[in-house]
Scaffold this motif. Structure first.
Motif, PDB file in Angstrom:
ATOM      1  N   ASP A 179     -11.614  17.373 -27.771  1.00 59.77           N
ATOM      2  CA  ASP A 179     -11.719  17.850 -29.157  1.00 59.77           C
ATOM      3  C   ASP A 179     -10.666  18.927 -29.434  1.00 59.77           C
ATOM      4  N   LYS A 210      -5.420  12.670 -29.856  1.00 61.78           N
ATOM      5  CA  LYS A 210      -6.606  12.526 -30.702  1.00 61.78           C
ATOM      6  C   LYS A 210      -7.867  12.753 -29.871  1.00 61.78           C
ATOM      7  N   ARG A 232     -13.580  10.229 -29.380  1.00 60.54           N
ATOM      8  CA  ARG A 232     -14.553   9.497 -30.198  1.00 60.54           C
ATOM      9  C   ARG A 232     -14.422   9.984 -31.640  1.00 60.54           C
ATOM     10  N   GLU A 233     -14.912   9.164 -32.560  1.00 56.76           N
ATOM     11  CA  GLU A 233     -14.890   9.552 -33.964  1.00 56.76           C
ATOM     12  C   GLU A 233     -15.980  10.593 -34.200  1.00 56.76           C
ATOM     13  N   ASN A 267     -18.271  12.517 -36.938  1.00 55.52           N
ATOM     14  CA  ASN A 267     -18.740  12.124 -38.262  1.00 55.52           C
ATOM     15  C   ASN A 267     -19.931  12.967 -38.683  1.00 55.52           C
ATOM     16  N   THR A 319     -18.857  13.706 -25.903  1.00 57.18           N
ATOM     17  CA  THR A 319     -17.765  12.721 -25.902  1.00 57.18           C
ATOM     18  C   THR A 319     -17.963  11.831 -24.677  1.00 57.18           C
ATOM     19  N   TRP A 362     -21.203  11.545 -29.404  1.00 52.67           N
ATOM     20  CA  TRP A 362     -20.809  10.151 -29.212  1.00 52.67           C
ATOM     21  C   TRP A 362     -22.020   9.277 -28.864  1.00 52.67           C
TER      22      TRP A 362
END
Ligand SMILES: [Zn+2]
Length: 224
Positions: A63, A95, A98-99, A101, A151, A187
């Motif tokens: 992150d 990056k 994981r996304e 959200n 993650t 995640w």
């Protein structure tokens, strides 16, 4: 801020960056948001250390608030850098692994979506891959504990000699103890819960999280 002998928390950096002092030099755990290298290096100077004293930089996960200062810190110090395979691959791609959200429709979520493209870490290739059970020569032996959930490749580090656990974002600290990884940035919730149980069993006395205050007398303060 000194936590115990040979262990310091760099003040004013998000996420928490820890400094471990050993005879052969310093180990940093995590590297803060982009730009944090200035505060971290200034703090080392206040301890009477130089950038060349930093031998190792260990990343708990990819992150941005943990790897933002990584590339400039590695360049300034020449330290060896360490992460798990999954997180190293993400760091190399610049990056997160994981996304994230954040849930719900809120100002925070809107800001997150709008600002995300502007906050990216510089892609960086770490030197060494860490996996469960490996031990780094810091704080009398710093053991890698795989703690997926926040993650996919998240790791924690445990120093049995001092009973110190560096849990990254697998748990978040507050005044009352430790909380689970927040839903919008987790995640896999089930694996996150398993990782909390695994860490509770280590018998740590002091827990150093990626966010919030250091938790002492940690037994009984895990979010089980
Ligand atoms: Zn995180």
């Amino acid at each position: 801020m000194e936590i115990i002998d040979n262990l310091y928390l760099v003040p004013g950096v998000v996420a928490n960056t820890y400094v471990l002092v050993d005879e052969d030099g310093l180990t940093l755990i995590d590297a803060g948001l982009p730009g944090s290298q200035k505060k971290i290096l200034a703090y080392l100077a206040s301890l009477g250390k130089t950038e060349k004293d930093v031998k190792r930089i260990v990343l708990t996960h990819s992150d941005l608030d943990h790897v933002g200062g990584l590339a400039p810190l590695a360049a300034a110090t020449g330290a060896r850098t360490y992460a798990s395979q999954i997180e190293a691959d993400a760091i190399a791609a610049g990056k997160a692994s994981r996304e994230a959200n954040p849930p719900g429709f809120s100002l925070r979520r809107m800001l997150f979506i709008l600002l995300a493209p502007f906050f990216k870490a510089k892609p960086f290739q770490v030197d060494e891959i860490l996996a469960e059970g490996q031990t780094l020569p810091a704080l009398g032996g710093l053991r890698v504990v795989e703690t997926p959930g926040h993650t996919p490749g998240h790791i924690s580090l445990f120093a049995p000699a001092g009973g110190v656990l560096f849990c990254g974002d697998s748990m978040v600290a507050n005044e009352n103890g430790l909380r689970s990884s927040r839903p919008g940035v987790t995640w896999d919730k089930a694996q996150a819960g398993e990782s909390v149980r695994k860490q509770a069993d280590l018998g740590a006395r002091i827990v150093c999280s990626g966010h919030g205050p250091v938790v002492v007398d940690a037994a009984g303060k895990f979010p089980l």
